[in-house]
Design a protein around this motif. Sequence first.
Motif: not given
Ligand SMILES: C[S@@+](CC[C@H](N)C(=O)[O-])C[C@H]1O[C@@H](n2cnc3c(N)ncnc32)[C@H](O)[C@@H]1O
Length: 270
Positions: A8-10, A15-17, A46-50, A70-73, A96-100, A114-118, A120-122
């Motif tokens: 979804t984030f990829d 347009t993200y942000d 981690v999960g750096c987005g834009r 790092t970001d998974g997308a 590219v990297g796994d936030a978990q 870790a901004g607005l990402v944890v 989302l993780l499994p």
């Molecule tokens: C809500 S956005 C937050 C992005 C940024 N930290 C911010 O504050 O704008 C969540 C980000 O986490 C990434 N993400 C989600 N699950 C992830 C995972 N398992 N590993 C790495 N990145 C992940 C998404 O691709 C997305 O870019």
Amino acid sequence: MTDDVVGTFDEAAGTYDRVGVDFFGPFGAALARRAGPRPGERVLDVGCGRGAVLFPVARAVAPGGHVTATDGAPSMVDLTRAEAARLGLDHVTVEVGDAQAPAYPAGSFDLVTAGLVVFLLPDPHAALRAYARVLRPGGRLALSTFGPQDPHFSAAMRALAQHLPPGGGPPPKPDDMFASAEATTAALTAAGFGGVTHTDHSTVSRFRDEEHWLAWCWSHGARALLSRIPPDGLPAATADAFPEIRGARTDDGDLAITTAIRVHVATVAG
Ligand SMILES: C[S@@+](CC[C@H](N)C(=O)[O-])C[C@H]1O[C@@H](n2cnc3c(N)ncnc32)[C@H](O)[C@@H]1O
């Protein structure tokens, strides 16, 4: 990695942000402030987005510091790497990297953000343990989660969700470490952190009209809900959501919603 979420984030990365709405920027700046990065520090974002967290942190650790973002997308990574290069930030690496499960040696960093990402993780508990491992003793973790949502936004999301096919909602979460400050403190303590603090921040996001609001929804995590609605059902879904978001109209004609986040900062024991 969670393919649905990352996928979804990829798709949203372009347009993200970047739709002219104050949202991730102010929240990233708040997290960066609370994290207190200092010149010379080594940071993992981690999960750096834009780069809403990455860029303020990168400015704060200069001179002498380094940020690994790092970001998974892959699309997020490509766009953010290009932006770091455009800004001349040669002490920033974006990959590219796994936030978990960050794949770095133990003790590599002074600070993990870790901004607005944890949430989302499994397995967010595994993520916290992994952050404790890659931090040096005494290193800090700063992470953010959503707080209460604007009632107009929530009502519009509920209106959209009525149009999901049966069973099309997200799977229930087994436990929510962000349900309360106490639950988050307990999770961080179990992962090896101490000195936990929580602060609440909110920001007002403004939209020209309903279509601008909808474009914003497609640009971030709400895209997951929109994409699960069958395409031929989308016009009816948005027709139901628009009156709800219109409730957020202000005297100047804009739509304005207020969103809260909570920032948690903790230190690795040792
Ligand atoms: C809500 S956005 C937050 C992005 C940024 N930290 C911010 O504050 O704008 C969540 C980000 O986490 C990434 N993400 C989600 N699950 C992830 C995972 N398992 N590993 C790495 N990145 C992940 C998404 O691709 C997305 O870019």
